[in-house]
Scaffold this motif. Structure first.
Motif, mmCIF file in Angstrom:
data_model
loop_
_atom_site.group_PDB
_atom_site.id
_atom_site.type_symbol
_atom_site.label_atom_id
_atom_site.label_comp_id
_atom_site.label_asym_id
_atom_site.label_seq_id
_atom_site.Cartn_x
_atom_site.Cartn_y
_atom_site.Cartn_z
ATOM 1 N N PRO A 56 -4.538 -16.628 0.241
ATOM 2 C CA PRO A 56 -3.576 -16.461 -0.860
ATOM 3 C C PRO A 56 -3.542 -15.044 -1.427
ATOM 4 C CG PRO A 56 -4.752 -18.530 -1.107
ATOM 5 C CD PRO A 56 -5.414 -17.802 0.031
ATOM 6 N N ILE A 57 -4.682 -14.365 -1.468
ATOM 7 C CA ILE A 57 -4.673 -13.016 -2.024
ATOM 8 C C ILE A 57 -3.957 -12.051 -1.091
ATOM 9 C CG2 ILE A 57 -6.940 -12.342 -1.072
ATOM 10 C CD1 ILE A 57 -7.396 -10.833 -3.751
ATOM 11 N N ALA A 58 -4.109 -12.247 0.219
ATOM 12 C CA ALA A 58 -3.400 -11.401 1.180
ATOM 13 C C ALA A 58 -1.898 -11.655 1.120
ATOM 14 C CB ALA A 58 -3.927 -11.645 2.588
ATOM 15 N N LYS A 59 -1.524 -12.917 0.961
ATOM 16 C CA LYS A 59 -0.099 -13.261 0.881
ATOM 17 C C LYS A 59 0.524 -12.734 -0.414
ATOM 18 C CE LYS A 59 1.140 -17.336 2.476
ATOM 19 N NZ LYS A 59 1.187 -18.803 2.712
ATOM 20 N N GLU A 60 -0.206 -12.841 -1.517
ATOM 21 C CA GLU A 60 0.313 -12.366 -2.803
ATOM 22 C C GLU A 60 0.584 -10.867 -2.768
ATOM 23 O OE1 GLU A 60 1.446 -11.769 -6.778
ATOM 24 O OE2 GLU A 60 1.452 -13.570 -5.522
ATOM 25 N N LEU A 61 -0.311 -10.114 -2.111
ATOM 26 C CA LEU A 61 -0.161 -8.661 -2.042
ATOM 27 C C LEU A 61 0.594 -8.210 -0.800
ATOM 28 C CD1 LEU A 61 -3.694 -7.605 -3.344
ATOM 29 C CD2 LEU A 61 -1.533 -7.560 -4.591
ATOM 30 N N GLU A 62 1.108 -9.172 -0.017
ATOM 31 C CA GLU A 62 1.902 -8.897 1.188
ATOM 32 C C GLU A 62 1.142 -8.008 2.176
ATOM 33 O OE1 GLU A 62 6.433 -8.844 0.289
ATOM 34 O OE2 GLU A 62 5.501 -7.783 -1.397
ATOM 35 N N VAL A 63 -0.110 -8.349 2.388
ATOM 36 C CA VAL A 63 -0.927 -7.607 3.350
ATOM 37 C C VAL A 63 -0.581 -8.088 4.750
ATOM 38 C CG1 VAL A 63 -3.264 -7.063 4.117
ATOM 39 C CG2 VAL A 63 -2.789 -7.379 1.667
ATOM 40 N N SER A 64 -0.016 -7.230 5.548
ATOM 41 C CA SER A 64 0.380 -7.596 6.906
ATOM 42 C C SER A 64 -0.355 -6.789 7.961
ATOM 43 C CB SER A 64 1.889 -7.436 7.088
ATOM 44 O OG SER A 64 2.288 -6.118 6.788
ATOM 45 N N SER A 65 -1.096 -5.782 7.541
ATOM 46 C CA SER A 65 -1.901 -5.002 8.486
ATOM 47 C C SER A 65 -3.107 -4.443 7.743
ATOM 48 C CB SER A 65 -1.088 -3.868 9.120
ATOM 49 O OG SER A 65 -0.720 -2.902 8.156
ATOM 50 N N ILE A 66 -4.153 -4.212 8.485
ATOM 51 C CA ILE A 66 -5.382 -3.663 7.911
ATOM 52 C C ILE A 66 -5.874 -2.519 8.783
ATOM 53 C CG2 ILE A 66 -6.151 -5.678 6.614
ATOM 54 C CD1 ILE A 66 -7.754 -6.581 9.034
ATOM 55 N N PRO A 67 -6.650 -1.583 8.209
ATOM 56 C CA PRO A 67 -7.169 -1.562 6.855
ATOM 57 C C PRO A 67 -6.072 -1.397 5.802
ATOM 58 C CG PRO A 67 -7.625 0.530 7.943
ATOM 59 C CD PRO A 67 -7.078 -0.387 8.984
ATOM 60 N N TYR A 68 -6.302 -2.041 4.674
ATOM 61 C CA TYR A 68 -5.372 -1.964 3.544
ATOM 62 C C TYR A 68 -6.208 -2.019 2.275
ATOM 63 C CZ TYR A 68 -1.704 -3.255 0.210
ATOM 64 O OH TYR A 68 -0.856 -3.280 -0.862
ATOM 65 N N ASN A 69 -5.883 -1.182 1.313
ATOM 66 C CA ASN A 69 -6.572 -1.287 0.034
ATOM 67 C C ASN A 69 -5.572 -1.219 -1.116
ATOM 68 O OD1 ASN A 69 -6.024 1.456 -0.580
ATOM 69 N ND2 ASN A 69 -7.983 2.152 0.217
ATOM 70 N N ALA A 70 -5.993 -1.711 -2.254
ATOM 71 C CA ALA A 70 -5.153 -1.680 -3.449
ATOM 72 C C ALA A 70 -6.048 -1.572 -4.668
ATOM 73 C CB ALA A 70 -4.297 -2.939 -3.541
ATOM 74 N N ILE A 71 -5.633 -0.732 -5.592
ATOM 75 C CA ILE A 71 -6.312 -0.635 -6.892
ATOM 76 C C ILE A 71 -5.506 -1.451 -7.887
ATOM 77 C CG2 ILE A 71 -6.983 0.902 -8.772
ATOM 78 C CD1 ILE A 71 -7.333 3.113 -6.684
ATOM 79 N N ILE A 72 -6.159 -2.436 -8.490
ATOM 80 C CA ILE A 72 -5.491 -3.284 -9.474
ATOM 81 C C ILE A 72 -6.252 -3.230 -10.798
ATOM 82 C CG2 ILE A 72 -4.625 -4.839 -7.687
ATOM 83 C CD1 ILE A 72 -6.778 -6.873 -8.602
ATOM 84 N N ASN A 73 -5.562 -3.609 -11.864
ATOM 85 C CA ASN A 73 -6.276 -3.868 -13.104
ATOM 86 C C ASN A 73 -6.160 -5.356 -13.412
ATOM 87 O OD1 ASN A 73 -3.761 -4.323 -14.316
ATOM 88 N ND2 ASN A 73 -3.682 -2.301 -15.246
ATOM 89 N N LYS A 74 -6.790 -5.798 -14.476
ATOM 90 C CA LYS A 74 -6.820 -7.228 -14.776
ATOM 91 C C LYS A 74 -5.621 -7.690 -15.601
ATOM 92 C CE LYS A 74 -11.805 -7.763 -14.329
ATOM 93 N NZ LYS A 74 -13.067 -8.140 -14.993
ATOM 94 N N LYS A 75 -4.638 -6.794 -15.753
ATOM 95 C CA LYS A 75 -3.428 -7.123 -16.498
ATOM 96 C C LYS A 75 -2.259 -7.468 -15.580
ATOM 97 C CE LYS A 75 -4.784 -3.927 -20.181
ATOM 98 N NZ LYS A 75 -4.443 -2.671 -20.898
ATOM 99 N N GLY A 76 -2.528 -7.551 -14.273
ATOM 100 C CA GLY A 76 -1.473 -7.893 -13.326
ATOM 101 C C GLY A 76 -0.751 -6.708 -12.738
ATOM 102 N N GLN A 77 -1.332 -5.524 -12.844
ATOM 103 C CA GLN A 77 -0.693 -4.321 -12.297
ATOM 104 C C GLN A 77 -1.378 -3.862 -11.018
ATOM 105 O OE1 GLN A 77 -1.270 -2.012 -15.959
ATOM 106 N NE2 GLN A 77 0.966 -1.835 -16.127
ATOM 107 N N VAL A 78 -0.569 -3.501 -10.016
ATOM 108 C CA VAL A 78 -1.058 -2.819 -8.825
ATOM 109 C C VAL A 78 -0.838 -1.333 -9.071
ATOM 110 C CG1 VAL A 78 -0.850 -2.511 -6.335
ATOM 111 C CG2 VAL A 78 -0.443 -4.769 -7.347
ATOM 112 N N ILE A 79 -1.907 -0.608 -9.241
ATOM 113 C CA ILE A 79 -1.808 0.784 -9.660
ATOM 114 C C ILE A 79 -1.544 1.713 -8.478
ATOM 115 C CG2 ILE A 79 -3.092 2.674 -10.762
ATOM 116 C CD1 ILE A 79 -4.582 0.428 -12.314
ATOM 117 N N ALA A 80 -2.121 1.399 -7.352
ATOM 118 C CA ALA A 80 -1.933 2.221 -6.145
ATOM 119 C C ALA A 80 -2.385 1.411 -4.938
ATOM 120 C CB ALA A 80 -2.730 3.520 -6.240
ATOM 121 N N SER A 81 -1.945 1.836 -3.765
ATOM 122 C CA SER A 81 -2.389 1.169 -2.535
ATOM 123 C C SER A 81 -2.441 2.163 -1.390
ATOM 124 C CB SER A 81 -1.474 0.003 -2.173
ATOM 125 O OG SER A 81 -0.150 0.440 -1.952
ATOM 126 N N ASN A 82 -3.311 1.843 -0.457
ATOM 127 C CA ASN A 82 -3.472 2.639 0.761
ATOM 128 C C ASN A 82 -3.703 4.123 0.497
ATOM 129 O OD1 ASN A 82 -3.662 0.910 2.935
ATOM 130 N ND2 ASN A 82 -1.460 0.643 3.057
#
Length: 319
Positions: free
Chosen positions: A278-304
């Protein structure tokens, strides 16, 4: 960050490396072996440039052909050494350590190659031969997708809109989609995972405001390379952000063995659901390596963001 063959429901994972391209991302596809792609898979990638003989001892790169030949030769030399290690070393421990060292060297060299390609394409004539070099960048992870798109758009429309150009546009768009998320459902913080000791963990339990989600799998060679880099750099960011490695393995023993081999010194969790997690689907991870910086307020601050750029970005996060 980028991949040709994106996930298809109901089939297993595939990480591929082409000897001449050294493709360096892993996706959900039709096999779970780590190694060379088949000739049919290689042929699926459109090409404008015929194969070129490898030239040795090239010190400068005046053409894309020279650059590719130099790195192909260097990478192949390392790959040959890696394959021959078991017969050379008396200790299996020494062999394993040396194998990892050589793989790390191969991927470091691949990142260097892609940087060189990017710089060469920026300064060289925007012709058909140089247009060929973009495929190395869209399957790599060392050049941000925004820079690749800008470079793509600097080539003539006739090239952008031919069969190969259309294929490149598709890869760029897929990458941009996965990297364009700015929000997520905070319910994912309550998803349950297991750590390597068998304890149930949720991301909501993590201390601090920021979490670095690092998606990987045992069968993904570039992921393993990034794992070992993060092990060395984790001390530089541990007081700034909470690092959570999320394995997309489906086999528990493979995940645990790879975790031991890479010596992960930060939270390492999995639900063993692969790309269906579910976490991969929520963030639409379709290839790896993949990273994302999130906060606990529901924001994706940056990725890859990778390497030193990642460290610098984390240190600039507001406290």
């Amino acid at each position: 960050m980028r991949i040709q063959f994106y996930q298809t429901p109901g089939i297993t994972n595939f990480c591929f490396i082409l000897t001449t391209l050294l493709l360096t991302h892993c996706s959900n596809n039709n096999t779970q072996k780590l190694g060379a792609a088949s000739a049919s898979e290689a042929a699926a990638i459109p090409s404008l440039m015929p194969s070129q003989p490898v030239k040795k001892d090239i010190q400068t790169f005046d053409t894309l052909t020279d650059l590719l030949a130099f790195y192909s030769d260097s990478i192949q030399t390392l790959e040959t050494l890696r394959k021959n290690l078991p017969s050379k070393l008396p200790s299996s421990v020494e062999t394993g350590a040396s194998q990892k060292g050589l793989m790390d060297s191969i991927y470091q060299l691949t990142g260097e190659r892609d940087q060189q390609i990017y710089q060469l394409l920026k300064r060289q004539e925007k012709n058909e031969a140089n247009f060929e070099g973009l495929k190395y960048l869209v399957v790599g992870w060392s050049i941000p997708i925004g820079q690749i798109e800008a470079l793509f758009l600097s080539f003539p429309p006739a090239l952008q809109n031919n069969r190969y150009g259309t294929w490149l546009q598709g890869q760029i768009q897929k990458a941009k989609t996965s990297e364009s998320r700015t929000v997520y459902d905070v319910a994912l913080l309550d998803l349950k995972f297991q750590d390597t000791q068998g304890s149930t963990i949720t991301l909501a339990q993590s201390p601090g405001e920021y979490i670095l989600l690092d998606f990987w799998a045992s069968w993904c060679a570039p992921c393993r390379y990034e794992n070992r880099k993060m092990v060395k750099k984790q001390g530089l960011i541990q007081d700034k952000i909470y690092v959570a490695a999320i394995s997309l393995d489906e086999n528990k023993e493979s995940w645990l063995q790879a975790s031991r081999e890479d010596g992960l010194n930060f939270l390492n969790i999995s639900d063993l659901k692969g790309f269906a997690s579910p976490i991969a689907k929520e963030l639409e991870v379709s290839s790896i390596p993949y990273n994302a910086i999130i906060n606990k307020k529901g924001q994706v601050i940056a990725s890859n963001i990778w390497g030193d750029s990642l460290i610098r970005f984390i240190h600039k996060l507001p406290r």
